[in-house]
Design an enzyme around this catalytic site. Sequence first.
Site, PDB file in Angstrom:
ATOM      1  N   GLY A   1      -0.690  -7.858  -5.863  1.00 44.29           N
ATOM      2  CA  GLY A   1      -0.768  -9.302  -6.085  1.00 44.29           C
ATOM      3  C   GLY A   1      -0.775  -9.648  -7.564  1.00 44.29           C
TER       4      GLY A   1
ATOM      5  CG  ASP B   1      -7.960 -12.107  -3.498  1.00 47.89           C
ATOM      6  OD1 ASP B   1      -6.929 -11.430  -3.593  1.00 47.89           O
ATOM      7  OD2 ASP B   1      -9.018 -11.667  -2.989  1.00 47.89           O
TER       8      ASP B   1
ATOM      9  NE  ARG C   1       0.644   4.472   4.012  1.00 50.07           N
ATOM     10  CZ  ARG C   1       1.568   5.431   4.083  1.00 50.07           C
ATOM     11  NH1 ARG C   1       1.404   6.450   4.905  1.00 50.07           N
ATOM     12  NH2 ARG C   1       2.655   5.378   3.343  1.00 50.07           N
TER      13      ARG C   1
ATOM     14  NE  ARG D   1       4.770   2.317   4.873  1.00 50.89           N
ATOM     15  CZ  ARG D   1       5.491   3.404   4.698  1.00 50.89           C
ATOM     16  NH1 ARG D   1       5.717   4.234   5.693  1.00 50.89           N
ATOM     17  NH2 ARG D   1       6.013   3.674   3.507  1.00 50.89           N
TER      18      ARG D   1
ATOM     19  CG  ASN E   1      -4.033  -4.422   6.169  1.00 57.87           C
ATOM     20  OD1 ASN E   1      -4.902  -4.649   5.327  1.00 57.87           O
ATOM     21  ND2 ASN E   1      -3.199  -3.406   6.062  1.00 57.87           N
TER      22      ASN E   1
ATOM     23  CG  ASN F   1       2.447  -1.161   5.380  1.00 59.66           C
ATOM     24  OD1 ASN F   1       3.479  -1.424   5.962  1.00 59.66           O
ATOM     25  ND2 ASN F   1       2.404  -0.518   4.217  1.00 59.66           N
TER      26      ASN F   1
ATOM     27  NE  ARG G   1       9.203   3.284  -2.249  1.00 65.36           N
ATOM     28  CZ  ARG G   1       8.162   2.946  -1.509  1.00 65.36           C
ATOM     29  NH1 ARG G   1       8.297   2.782  -0.206  1.00 65.36           N
ATOM     30  NH2 ARG G   1       6.982   2.770  -2.065  1.00 65.36           N
TER      31      ARG G   1
ATOM     32  CG  HIS H   1       8.075  -0.681   5.528  1.00 64.11           C
ATOM     33  ND1 HIS H   1       8.795  -0.140   4.491  1.00 64.11           N
ATOM     34  CD2 HIS H   1       6.779  -0.667   5.119  1.00 64.11           C
ATOM     35  CE1 HIS H   1       7.981   0.169   3.493  1.00 64.11           C
ATOM     36  NE2 HIS H   1       6.738  -0.136   3.849  1.00 64.11           N
TER      37      HIS H   1
HETATM   38  C1  LMR Z   1       5.127   1.523   0.733  1.00 63.15           C
HETATM   39  O1  LMR Z   1       6.154   1.775   1.351  1.00 63.15           O
HETATM   40  O2  LMR Z   1       4.900   1.953  -0.403  1.00 63.15           O
HETATM   41  C2  LMR Z   1       4.108   0.609   1.369  1.00 63.15           C
HETATM   42  O3  LMR Z   1       4.407   0.435   2.716  1.00 63.15           O
HETATM   43  C3  LMR Z   1       2.700   1.014   1.139  1.00 63.15           C
HETATM   44  C4  LMR Z   1       2.313   2.268   1.879  1.00 63.15           C
HETATM   45  O4  LMR Z   1       1.197   2.312   2.430  1.00 63.15           O
HETATM   46  O5  LMR Z   1       3.095   3.213   1.895  1.00 63.15           O
END
Ligand code: LMR
Length: 348
Positions: A41, A61, A109, A115, A122, A147, A181, A205
């Site tokens: 954030g 927050d 995490r 995740r 969460n 997540n 990535r 994801h």
């Molecule tokens: C990530 O891909 O970096 C995020 O989803 C955070 C995580 O817990 O991996």
Amino acid sequence: MLGRKVIKNLLSYTLKSCVCTNYSPQRNIQVSLVGTTNDVGSNLAILLKQSNKFDQLNLYDDDCKVKGIGMELNHIPGGPEVRTWAGDSSLQNSIRNSDLVVMVYRVPRKPGYTREQMLSANAPAVQKLCRAIANENPNAFLAIATNPLNSVVPFASALMYKYGCYNPFKMFGITHIDTARARMLTARALQINPLDLTVPVIGGHSDDTIIPLFSNMAPCATVVDPYKADTLTRLVRKAGTEVVFQKHGKECATLAMAWAINEFINLMIDAIRGQEVIVNCFTANPNFGTRFFSGATKVGPYGITQACHSFQLSDFESFLLNTAVPLINRDVGLGEEYVKYIEMMEKY
Ligand code: LMR
């Protein structure tokens, strides 16, 4: 549970209601960030303060440290005006006039956790935000980076449906981190400039549902052989988990995550201003045998105009998709079912 029929009906209902809305490209644009004081954030807030595309940045927050963050950001010349809200009772005010509400709240995490295991940690914050949006600003775009994304987006969707204001065109799980990535890791392997490269990433994801499509890269003259595709897929899928390990349990990805969410938000602001843009996100999407799916998605001022739909896949990518679909379905079901669980827990 949001069945396919329900989603279809909602899609046609909301499209009609969207068309009637007055859209003025000249008005002030506000973005709210929920979860400002965590590392994602605060890094995201400084990136957003450098944008000249919108007028007001609302920072929220539970932690009153958000006031200091806002004060500091307002010492930086230019960009949007920053306003801050601290504590539960001000959540509604912080999102009241926003066009786009972005949730980056999360319990980080720890090494050894998946995740998927983060849902119970969460979900309560997601529920609070959904209630606030339903009460104060049901027309806002809601984008989530909390997540487990594969379950949290269906969870939030089912809640909004229950509150009578679910709009599948305006609900997003942000997956730009996966395209970032995929681009970087592929460019490094092929020794080319990542800025010249696009690698579509579809699926979900999580370590077993992220699917980079090397057969659909641009420029199309760039080729990844099957052996490299296998290795790169593993690297892209494991990248988030690897960062968790490298940070020794103190945080997960924060800097690249903030960068990726900033990329998404800037595109979304262009959409809110009237352009059609393409963002990578996990949304309601019945095109792949799941109710929610991630991929390149067209968005305009009223929301999603086209979810990702079809690709020519290599044999390896088809295999990845076939194995990911049941996992995404399981995660979606868990998220939707969690609504009942969290409501039952509230009664005790
Ligand atoms: C990530 O891909 O970096 C995020 O989803 C955070 C995580 O817990 O991996």
